[in-house]
Motif scaffolding. Structure first.
Motif, short mmCIF file in Angstrom:
data_model
loop_
_atom_site.label_atom_id
_atom_site.label_comp_id
_atom_site.label_asym_id
_atom_site.label_seq_id
_atom_site.Cartn_x
_atom_site.Cartn_y
_atom_site.Cartn_z
N ASP A 130 -25.52 -30.19 -7.88
CA ASP A 130 -26.78 -29.45 -7.67
C ASP A 130 -27.91 -30.40 -7.26
O ASP A 130 -28.66 -30.13 -6.32
N LEU A 131 -28.03 -31.50 -7.98
CA LEU A 131 -29.10 -32.45 -7.69
C LEU A 131 -28.86 -33.16 -6.36
O LEU A 131 -29.81 -33.46 -5.63
N PHE A 132 -27.58 -33.40 -6.04
CA PHE A 132 -27.23 -33.97 -4.73
C PHE A 132 -27.71 -33.07 -3.60
O PHE A 132 -28.35 -33.53 -2.65
N GLU A 133 -27.41 -31.77 -3.71
CA GLU A 133 -27.81 -30.85 -2.63
C GLU A 133 -29.33 -30.77 -2.51
O GLU A 133 -29.86 -30.66 -1.39
N LYS A 134 -30.02 -30.84 -3.61
CA LYS A 134 -31.47 -30.67 -3.60
C LYS A 134 -32.21 -31.94 -3.17
O LYS A 134 -33.18 -31.87 -2.40
N HIS A 135 -31.75 -33.09 -3.65
CA HIS A 135 -32.54 -34.31 -3.47
C HIS A 135 -31.87 -35.42 -2.66
O HIS A 135 -32.55 -36.36 -2.24
N MET A 136 -30.55 -35.37 -2.48
CA MET A 136 -29.85 -36.54 -1.91
C MET A 136 -29.16 -36.29 -0.58
O MET A 136 -28.99 -37.20 0.22
N LYS A 137 -28.74 -35.06 -0.34
CA LYS A 137 -27.91 -34.74 0.82
C LYS A 137 -28.56 -35.17 2.13
O LYS A 137 -27.89 -35.78 2.99
N ASP A 138 -29.81 -34.87 2.29
CA ASP A 138 -30.49 -35.14 3.56
C ASP A 138 -31.33 -36.41 3.53
O ASP A 138 -32.10 -36.68 4.46
N THR A 139 -31.16 -37.19 2.47
CA THR A 139 -31.92 -38.44 2.36
C THR A 139 -30.96 -39.61 2.18
O THR A 139 -30.53 -40.24 3.14
N GLU A 140 -30.57 -39.86 0.95
CA GLU A 140 -29.75 -41.03 0.65
C GLU A 140 -28.35 -40.95 1.26
O GLU A 140 -27.75 -41.98 1.58
N LYS A 262 -12.88 -27.16 9.91
CA LYS A 262 -14.06 -27.46 9.08
C LYS A 262 -14.07 -26.56 7.85
O LYS A 262 -14.39 -27.01 6.74
N LYS A 263 -13.71 -25.31 8.05
CA LYS A 263 -13.72 -24.35 6.94
C LYS A 263 -12.73 -24.76 5.85
O LYS A 263 -13.00 -24.60 4.66
N VAL A 264 -11.57 -25.29 6.26
CA VAL A 264 -10.60 -25.76 5.26
C VAL A 264 -11.22 -26.85 4.39
O VAL A 264 -11.10 -26.84 3.17
N LEU A 265 -11.91 -27.79 5.03
CA LEU A 265 -12.59 -28.85 4.27
C LEU A 265 -13.72 -28.28 3.43
O LEU A 265 -13.87 -28.63 2.25
N ASP A 266 -14.49 -27.37 4.01
CA ASP A 266 -15.62 -26.78 3.28
C ASP A 266 -15.14 -26.01 2.04
O ASP A 266 -15.78 -26.06 0.99
N ASP A 267 -14.02 -25.30 2.19
CA ASP A 267 -13.48 -24.51 1.08
C ASP A 267 -13.01 -25.40 -0.08
O ASP A 267 -12.83 -24.92 -1.21
N ASN A 268 -12.79 -26.67 0.21
CA ASN A 268 -12.32 -27.61 -0.81
C ASN A 268 -13.35 -28.69 -1.10
O ASN A 268 -13.01 -29.78 -1.54
N SER A 269 -14.60 -28.36 -0.84
CA SER A 269 -15.72 -29.26 -1.11
C SER A 269 -16.71 -28.53 -2.03
O SER A 269 -16.55 -27.36 -2.33
N GLY A 270 -17.73 -29.26 -2.45
CA GLY A 270 -18.83 -28.60 -3.17
C GLY A 270 -18.69 -28.63 -4.67
O GLY A 270 -17.95 -29.43 -5.25
N GLN A 271 -19.41 -27.71 -5.32
CA GLN A 271 -19.53 -27.77 -6.77
C GLN A 271 -18.22 -27.52 -7.50
O GLN A 271 -17.92 -28.18 -8.51
N LEU A 335 -36.61 -36.34 -11.96
CA LEU A 335 -35.16 -36.35 -11.83
C LEU A 335 -34.49 -36.32 -13.20
O LEU A 335 -33.49 -35.61 -13.39
N ILE A 336 -35.04 -37.06 -14.15
CA ILE A 336 -34.48 -37.05 -15.51
C ILE A 336 -34.57 -35.66 -16.11
O ILE A 336 -33.58 -35.14 -16.67
N ASP A 337 -35.73 -35.01 -15.97
CA ASP A 337 -35.90 -33.66 -16.52
C ASP A 337 -34.95 -32.67 -15.86
O ASP A 337 -34.33 -31.83 -16.54
N GLU A 338 -34.83 -32.75 -14.54
CA GLU A 338 -33.94 -31.83 -13.82
C GLU A 338 -32.48 -32.08 -14.19
O GLU A 338 -31.72 -31.13 -14.41
N ALA A 339 -32.09 -33.35 -14.25
CA ALA A 339 -30.70 -33.67 -14.59
C ALA A 339 -30.37 -33.17 -16.00
O ALA A 339 -29.32 -32.55 -16.22
N ARG A 340 -31.27 -33.41 -16.95
CA ARG A 340 -31.02 -32.96 -18.32
C ARG A 340 -30.91 -31.44 -18.41
O ARG A 340 -30.03 -30.90 -19.10
N ALA A 341 -31.80 -30.75 -17.71
CA ALA A 341 -31.78 -29.29 -17.74
C ALA A 341 -30.48 -28.75 -17.15
O ALA A 341 -29.88 -27.80 -17.70
N LEU A 342 -30.04 -29.34 -16.05
CA LEU A 342 -28.79 -28.89 -15.41
C LEU A 342 -27.58 -29.21 -16.28
O LEU A 342 -26.67 -28.38 -16.43
N ILE A 343 -27.56 -30.41 -16.85
CA ILE A 343 -26.43 -30.77 -17.74
C ILE A 343 -26.38 -29.83 -18.93
O ILE A 343 -25.30 -29.34 -19.30
#
Length: 349
Positions: A130-140, A262-271, A335-343
């Motif tokens: 979740d945090l990857f998609e929100k904060h890292m995917k399009d940056t780091e 691509k769909k085969v890979l997408d179906d086996n990726s993610g959360q 990030l700490i607050d969001e990570a803790r809340a999600l965990i």
């Protein structure tokens, strides 16, 4: 006679045309070979229980149109810290690696490696995605196509001499996987030694280090229960630490695939894949721990009450990390607050 010859020619032409059509349809099947590179030996639990089943599933669901060649133990060359760039640059197609092998390059991932942050691997891996998609995917991680991110089960101490309490760490040379874990060990009194996981066996056997921090599941592949006799576990709801992983693909290679592949890979990726990987990797902890038990090794358990002392001693790692993130223009507290809340959310679901 002339009629028979014409018939033979017509038949030959039909056979040739049929063969040509078969060749065309075969080429339309567009078989794709992807090379997967990683640092552990093939018999280790992550390749055996996570990466191989994932690759097998891709091959099956693509109807054989995708083939994933698996290259363990850095067989295609380079060192573990170079894996991410191998995927980015197209040297290989897919890599499994630790973002922390490149200190400072993927700072947001470090939030999950902070001491006593993680509860269990599945919940923390879901939070990581979740945090990857929100904060890292399009940056780091913008330079690759990320297929999955996850963490391992509770990290713990394995040592030649017993570690029953904090003071036992003083002066001990302990291997750590990433910058954050190095900082944690230093704060707790040890002398941290950063090195990739494949080097642990030799470093222990030659006395370069007195111990290491790793989860139970990887200990058999590294012969750790044979090289040390003491293993220190922590009570309470949160583990001493964990390490973040990423399964990344060359972006151009992914984008070159037809939509159905691509769909085969997408179906086996993610959360859901993240949850599977974290859960499965942690699931190997128990059988691996039993190997140490069967050898008669010393399993030390720090009580939940005493673990609180370790948490207090580790607090400066948080303060330092937040300050470092601020210098990078990243809101570490957020990030700490969001990570803790999600965990917490995924742990209690």
């Amino acid at each position: 006679m002339r009629m028979k010859s014409l018939k033979r020619l017509a038949a030959a032409g039909l056979i040739a045309a049929t063969g040509l059509l078969g060749a065309v349809s075969g080429s339309l099947a567009q078989e794709v070979t992807l090379r997967l590179h990683q640092f552990l030996p093939p018999q280790a639990n992550v390749p055996k229980l996570v990466l191989d089943p994932w690759a097998d599933k891709i091959e099956q669901e693509s109807g054989g149109r995708i083939k994933i060649e698996r290259y363990p133990a850095m067989q295609l060359g380079g060192t573990p810290p170079q894996l991410y760039d191998q995927a980015r640059d197209g040297v290989v197609d897919i890599v499994w690696t630790l973002p922390g092998s490149n200190p400072g390059r993927f700072p947001s991932t470090e939030v999950f490696e902070l001491p006593f942050m993680m509860t269990n691997a599945e919940a923390t891996s879901r939070a990581y995605w979740d945090l990857f998609e929100k904060h890292m995917k399009d940056t780091e991680f913008k330079d690759t196509h990320v297929l999955g991110v996850w963490v391992h089960g509770p990290g713990m101490l394995h040592s030649k001499t017993p570690i029953d309490e904090l003071s036992d760490l003083n002066g001990m040379k302990i291997r750590a996987p990433t910058r954050i874990i190095n900082a944690l060990l230093g704060q707790l009194g040890a002398t941290p030694v950063g090195m990739p996981v494949p080097q642990i066996t030799e470093a222990l056997s030659k006395g370069v280090i007195d111990g290491c921090v790793i989860p139970w599941e990887v200990t058999p592949a590294l012969k750790v229960p044979e090289l040390v006799e003491n293993h220190t576990e922590f009570g309470g709801d949160h583990a001493l630490y964990t390490t973040t992983f990423v399964l990344a693909m060359n972006k151009a290679r992914y984008e070159s695939l037809p939509d159905d592949l691509k769909k085969v890979l997408d179906d086996n990726s993610g959360q859901e894949f993240a949850a599977f990987a974290g859960r499965t990797q942690a699931g190997a902890d128990g059988p691996s721990r039993q190997i140490a038990v069967d050898r008669g090794n010393n399993i030390i358990q720090i009580s939940a009450e005493d673990t609180e002392k370790w948490k207090e001693a580790a607090q400066p790692v948080y303060d330092q990390w937040v300050a470092e993130m601020k210098e990078k223009g990243i809101d570490g507290e957020m990030l700490i607050d969001e990570a803790r809340a999600l965990i917490d959310k995924y742990t209690n679901n």
